[in-house]
Motif scaffolding. Structure first.
Motif, PDB file in Angstrom:
ATOM      1  N   TRP A 174      25.211  30.783  43.008  1.00 47.54           N
ATOM      2  CA  TRP A 174      25.887  31.242  43.428  1.00 47.54           C
ATOM      3  C   TRP A 174      25.842  31.264  44.860  1.00 47.54           C
ATOM      4  CZ3 TRP A 174      30.215  35.614  42.712  1.00 47.54           C
ATOM      5  CH2 TRP A 174      30.940  34.872  40.721  1.00 47.54           C
ATOM      6  N   ASP A 175      26.486  30.650  46.262  1.00 48.39           N
ATOM      7  CA  ASP A 175      26.356  30.621  47.393  1.00 48.39           C
ATOM      8  C   ASP A 175      26.958  31.445  47.994  1.00 48.39           C
ATOM      9  OD1 ASP A 175      28.912  30.050  46.867  1.00 48.39           O
ATOM     10  OD2 ASP A 175      28.473  27.877  48.018  1.00 48.39           O
ATOM     11  N   GLU A 176      26.333  31.796  48.901  1.00 54.12           N
ATOM     12  CA  GLU A 176      27.011  32.848  49.404  1.00 54.12           C
ATOM     13  C   GLU A 176      28.799  33.050  49.406  1.00 54.12           C
ATOM     14  OE1 GLU A 176      27.521  36.169  51.667  1.00 54.12           O
ATOM     15  OE2 GLU A 176      25.307  35.416  50.914  1.00 54.12           O
ATOM     16  N   ASP A 177      29.415  31.859  49.723  1.00 54.78           N
ATOM     17  CA  ASP A 177      30.968  31.709  49.602  1.00 54.78           C
ATOM     18  C   ASP A 177      31.149  32.510  48.647  1.00 54.78           C
ATOM     19  OD1 ASP A 177      33.665  30.856  50.733  1.00 54.78           O
ATOM     20  OD2 ASP A 177      33.048  29.883  48.849  1.00 54.78           O
ATOM     21  N   ALA A 178      30.424  32.151  47.667  1.00 55.62           N
ATOM     22  CA  ALA A 178      30.959  32.553  46.511  1.00 55.62           C
ATOM     23  C   ALA A 178      30.921  34.202  46.389  1.00 55.62           C
ATOM     24  CB  ALA A 178      30.473  32.150  44.771  1.00 55.62           C
ATOM     25  N   ARG A 179      29.746  34.481  46.604  1.00 55.73           N
ATOM     26  CA  ARG A 179      29.445  35.955  46.833  1.00 55.73           C
ATOM     27  C   ARG A 179      30.360  36.900  47.903  1.00 55.73           C
ATOM     28  NH1 ARG A 179      22.893  36.443  45.994  1.00 55.73           N
ATOM     29  NH2 ARG A 179      22.727  34.444  45.473  1.00 55.73           N
ATOM     30  N   SER A 180      31.085  35.902  48.673  1.00 56.03           N
ATOM     31  CA  SER A 180      31.372  36.792  49.715  1.00 56.03           C
ATOM     32  C   SER A 180      33.074  37.207  48.982  1.00 56.03           C
ATOM     33  CB  SER A 180      31.658  36.253  51.503  1.00 56.03           C
ATOM     34  OG  SER A 180      32.537  34.996  51.107  1.00 56.03           O
ATOM     35  N   LYS A 181      33.394  35.300  48.196  1.00 51.84           N
ATOM     36  CA  LYS A 181      34.618  35.776  47.640  1.00 51.84           C
ATOM     37  C   LYS A 181      34.554  36.706  46.674  1.00 51.84           C
ATOM     38  CE  LYS A 181      35.767  31.683  46.708  1.00 51.84           C
ATOM     39  NZ  LYS A 181      35.667  30.335  45.579  1.00 51.84           N
ATOM     40  N   LEU A 182      33.250  37.023  45.932  1.00 58.49           N
ATOM     41  CA  LEU A 182      33.755  38.303  44.862  1.00 58.49           C
ATOM     42  C   LEU A 182      33.803  39.712  45.363  1.00 58.49           C
ATOM     43  CD1 LEU A 182      33.095  39.542  42.192  1.00 58.49           C
ATOM     44  CD2 LEU A 182      30.434  39.096  42.250  1.00 58.49           C
ATOM     45  N   ARG A 183      33.256  39.734  46.670  1.00 56.81           N
ATOM     46  CA  ARG A 183      33.451  40.929  47.861  1.00 56.81           C
ATOM     47  C   ARG A 183      34.590  41.200  47.911  1.00 56.81           C
ATOM     48  NH1 ARG A 183      28.473  39.671  50.458  1.00 56.81           N
ATOM     49  NH2 ARG A 183      26.768  40.766  49.645  1.00 56.81           N
ATOM     50  N   SER A 184      35.618  40.682  48.695  1.00 57.92           N
ATOM     51  CA  SER A 184      36.446  40.454  48.952  1.00 57.92           C
ATOM     52  C   SER A 184      37.986  40.674  47.189  1.00 57.92           C
ATOM     53  CB  SER A 184      37.148  38.847  49.418  1.00 57.92           C
ATOM     54  OG  SER A 184      36.426  38.289  50.144  1.00 57.92           O
ATOM     55  N   MET A 185      37.199  40.146  46.316  1.00 57.41           N
ATOM     56  CA  MET A 185      38.429  40.362  45.156  1.00 57.41           C
ATOM     57  C   MET A 185      37.944  41.758  45.034  1.00 57.41           C
ATOM     58  SD  MET A 185      37.583  36.743  43.570  1.00 57.41           S
ATOM     59  CE  MET A 185      36.457  36.355  43.048  1.00 57.41           C
ATOM     60  N   ALA A 186      36.427  42.017  44.815  1.00 58.76           N
ATOM     61  CA  ALA A 186      35.965  44.061  44.500  1.00 58.76           C
ATOM     62  C   ALA A 186      37.079  44.499  45.526  1.00 58.76           C
ATOM     63  CB  ALA A 186      34.867  43.954  44.619  1.00 58.76           C
ATOM     64  N   ILE A 187      36.913  44.688  46.387  1.00 61.92           N
ATOM     65  CA  ILE A 187      37.880  45.395  47.136  1.00 61.92           C
ATOM     66  C   ILE A 187      39.421  45.775  46.632  1.00 61.92           C
ATOM     67  CG2 ILE A 187      38.737  45.956  49.636  1.00 61.92           C
ATOM     68  CD1 ILE A 187      35.761  44.080  50.737  1.00 61.92           C
ATOM     69  N   GLU A 188      39.983  44.178  46.829  1.00 67.41           N
ATOM     70  CA  GLU A 188      41.239  43.658  46.489  1.00 67.41           C
ATOM     71  C   GLU A 188      41.706  44.937  44.907  1.00 67.41           C
ATOM     72  OE1 GLU A 188      44.523  40.976  46.062  1.00 67.41           O
ATOM     73  OE2 GLU A 188      42.764  39.956  46.913  1.00 67.41           O
ATOM     74  N   ALA A 189      40.508  45.112  44.209  1.00 66.90           N
ATOM     75  CA  ALA A 189      40.746  45.925  43.429  1.00 66.90           C
ATOM     76  C   ALA A 189      40.077  46.924  43.068  1.00 66.90           C
ATOM     77  CB  ALA A 189      39.374  45.009  41.446  1.00 66.90           C
ATOM     78  N   GLY A 190      39.962  47.249  44.145  1.00 68.22           N
ATOM     79  CA  GLY A 190      40.113  49.129  44.404  1.00 68.22           C
ATOM     80  C   GLY A 190      38.632  49.915  44.543  1.00 68.22           C
ATOM     81  N   PHE A 191      37.456  48.490  44.653  1.00 69.97           N
ATOM     82  CA  PHE A 191      35.905  49.047  44.648  1.00 69.97           C
ATOM     83  C   PHE A 191      35.912  49.454  45.933  1.00 69.97           C
ATOM     84  CE2 PHE A 191      35.436  46.351  41.120  1.00 69.97           C
ATOM     85  CZ  PHE A 191      34.829  47.226  39.913  1.00 69.97           C
ATOM     86  N   ARG A 192      35.006  50.800  46.582  1.00 66.38           N
ATOM     87  CA  ARG A 192      34.667  50.659  47.475  1.00 66.38           C
ATOM     88  C   ARG A 192      34.003  50.361  48.388  1.00 66.38           C
ATOM     89  NH1 ARG A 192      33.684  56.893  49.734  1.00 66.38           N
ATOM     90  NH2 ARG A 192      32.455  56.504  48.766  1.00 66.38           N
ATOM     91  N   VAL A 193      33.924  49.058  49.049  1.00 64.70           N
ATOM     92  CA  VAL A 193      32.688  48.155  49.579  1.00 64.70           C
ATOM     93  C   VAL A 193      32.468  48.794  50.922  1.00 64.70           C
ATOM     94  CG1 VAL A 193      31.706  45.909  49.667  1.00 64.70           C
ATOM     95  CG2 VAL A 193      33.650  46.794  47.847  1.00 64.70           C
ATOM     96  N   ARG A 194      32.047  49.304  51.334  1.00 62.72           N
ATOM     97  CA  ARG A 194      32.290  49.929  52.794  1.00 62.72           C
ATOM     98  C   ARG A 194      30.475  49.466  53.033  1.00 62.72           C
ATOM     99  NH1 ARG A 194      31.509  56.415  52.044  1.00 62.72           N
ATOM    100  NH2 ARG A 194      29.778  55.098  50.574  1.00 62.72           N
ATOM    101  N   SER A 195      29.735  49.062  52.450  1.00 64.63           N
ATOM    102  CA  SER A 195      28.459  48.325  53.005  1.00 64.63           C
ATOM    103  C   SER A 195      27.817  47.976  51.423  1.00 64.63           C
ATOM    104  CB  SER A 195      27.478  49.302  53.641  1.00 64.63           C
ATOM    105  OG  SER A 195      27.440  50.104  52.119  1.00 64.63           O
TER     106      SER A 195
END
Ligand SMILES: Nc1ncnc2c1ncn2[C@@H]1O[C@H](COP(=O)(O)OP(=O)(O)OP(=O)(O)O)[C@@H](O)[C@H]1O
Ligand SMILES: [Mg+2]
Length: 435
Positions: A174-195
């Motif tokens: 996975w490249d940086e684009d896929a990784r940051s997509k996953l982070r955004s989706m995790a935030i939407e799914a309710g994970f706390r992604v402060r850092s």
């Protein structure tokens, strides 16, 4: 297992004591989760198994296990009404989605598909995107994990101090684009992604090495070059690491990644094409009931776990002409010899089966060669190989991979092919608790 594992455990700070480290092995075909409480130390990684009705009806060939399928079921209102394997509301007793329910699988793979792999994107309910399906699935997984974790009183900790940190596996490709997509989706799914320390991404290959070191710290030493081969459902990924230090384990990649969509899913799709061709030859006006679905289940639950075993298939009951052939009971009374349907079964020759397996197996062996040559070019020696991933459950794949490794005198590090990644993800998360 060795007794000398994790001798090194530096003192833990008060702030870190109440952390719960949760590892999620978020695979394209299967998902698993495990956790450890920092104050308990690394020895107590627990794999979660109380998923909603997970494997309530064990599928033939699949032992009851803590892995759930990465699938979701949508109703007509676009709600994910079921997820994982067995939800009685969405699946009929025969194991098929009920009317009005759409099953979506393979969505995780299509977040970042390989450019030259020709795997079709799954049909989605109107108005849903792959990202939307991911968010729904992750949200269910998150809520179920929370309901399975021990609470503060079970842990004799102050509830206000407890913090959850999530570590989730991603393919090494996975490249940086896929990784940051996953982070955004995790935030939407309710994970706390402060850092990045609250919600960190770990490659499956690295997680696997952490667990292998924990299981038997004598498996490899500082300076060794270890090939990690993750033969997942969709992706097969290989990369070689040099062990820079032990206690704590530090690794440095010393080859580029080899990656192909050569897992059990690609093998299954070859088989599905053969079945479709045979069904066409039946020349029926209406699609024959369940023939395709039955063959699909047969391949997944019988052929994948057994093909390559010397006693599979058992002797055929028909006649000598079919001896050595494989059969799937499709429950049809009429004979269709032109479609290889006789005695209620659809028949497949060994050559047909090999034509499904061999392209993937050859790709996998080619990747081993690629890694072997890359290390040789650096005038180093490839000492050992850690094999993980569910596709190795197949005896044919696993024996060809093992023969290829032994030809190159590469030692195989044994591991639990199914749970190594999820446990290792928790260990990866434990690293900075003790730093
Ligand atoms: N008991 C079993 N019976 C049959 N097949 C199995 C069994 N266990 C694992 N598999 C196979 O393993 C595959 C899943 O492997 P794994 O969990 O490593 O993949 P994944 O991590 O979901 O995929 P990827 O690495 O591509 O993201 C399935 O597609 C299935 O074919
Ligand atoms: Mg995987």
């Amino acid at each position: 297992m060795s007794n000398q594992k994790v001798d090194y455990q530096p003192p833990i700070t008060e702030r870190n004591r109440s952390q719960i480290i949760i590892g999620i092995d978020f695979g394209a075909t299967f998902t698993a989760a495990a956790y450890a409480v920092a104050s308990d130390g690394m020895r107590k990684v627990k794999v979660l198994s109380q998923w909603p009705k997970s494997f309530a009806r064990p599928i033939k060939g699949f032992p009851k296990q803590p892995k759930i399928e990465t699938v979701g079921y949508y109703n007509q209102y676009l709600n994910m009404v079921g997820w994982s394997e067995s939800e009685d509301e969405v699946i009929s007793y025969a194991g098929y989605p009920r009317p009005g329910i759409q099953k979506i699988e393979e969505f995780r793979y299509h977040i970042a598909p390989l450019k030259d792999a020709n795997l079709e994107s799954p049909p989605l309910p109107p108005g849903k995107t792959i990202e939307g399906v991911m968010v729904d699935f992750l949200s269910h997984v998150r809520q179920s994990i929370l309901s399975q974790l021990p609470d503060a009183s079970d842990l004799s900790l102050d509830a206000s101090h407890i913090s959850h940190r999530y570590f989730i596996t991603i393919p090494a490709s996975w490249d940086e684009d896929a990784r940051s997509k996953l982070r955004s989706m995790a935030i939407e799914a309710g994970f706390r992604v402060r850092s990045e320390t609250d919600f960190a991404l770990v490659t499956g290959t690295e997680a696997a090495l952490f667990q292998a070191d924990f299981d038997d710290s004598s498996s490899f030493q500082v300076g060794d070059n270890i090939l990690v081969a993750d033969c997942g459902g969709h992706l097969v990924e290989m990369v070689t690491y040099e062990v820079k230090s032990k206690n704590p384990l530090r690794l440095a990649k010393c080859t580029g990644l080899s990656v192909e969509a050569a897992g059990a899913s690609a093998i299954s799709s070859c088989f599905h094409n053969i079945v479709r061709e045979k069904i066409k030859k039946m020349k029926l006006v209406n699609r024959p009931p369940r023939v395709y679905a039955k063959c699909r289940d047969f391949f997944r639950s019988e052929v994948i776990p057994q093909f390559g075993n010397p006693d599979y298939p058992p002797p055929a009951f028909l006649d000598l002409k079919r001896a050595g052939d494989f059969w799937c009971d499709v429950g049809i009374e009429l004979e269709f010899p032109e479609a290889d349907i006789e005695e209620g079964c659809m028949w497949f020759t060994k050559e047909e089966m090999l034509s499904c397996f061999d392209p993937s197996v050859n790709q996998i062996l080619g990747m081993i060669e690629e890694q072997f040559c890359a290390i040789k070019l650096q005038q180093k020696t490839l000492k050992s190989c850690l094999l993980v991933g569910g596709s190795l459950v197949n005896p044919y794949i696993s024996s060809r991979v093992n023969s290829c490794l032994s030809l190159h005198e590469i030692k195989v590090i044994q591991s639990d092919t199914n749970l190594t990644c999820v446990k290792g993800t928790v260990l990866a998360g434990m690293r900075d608790v003790y730093d």
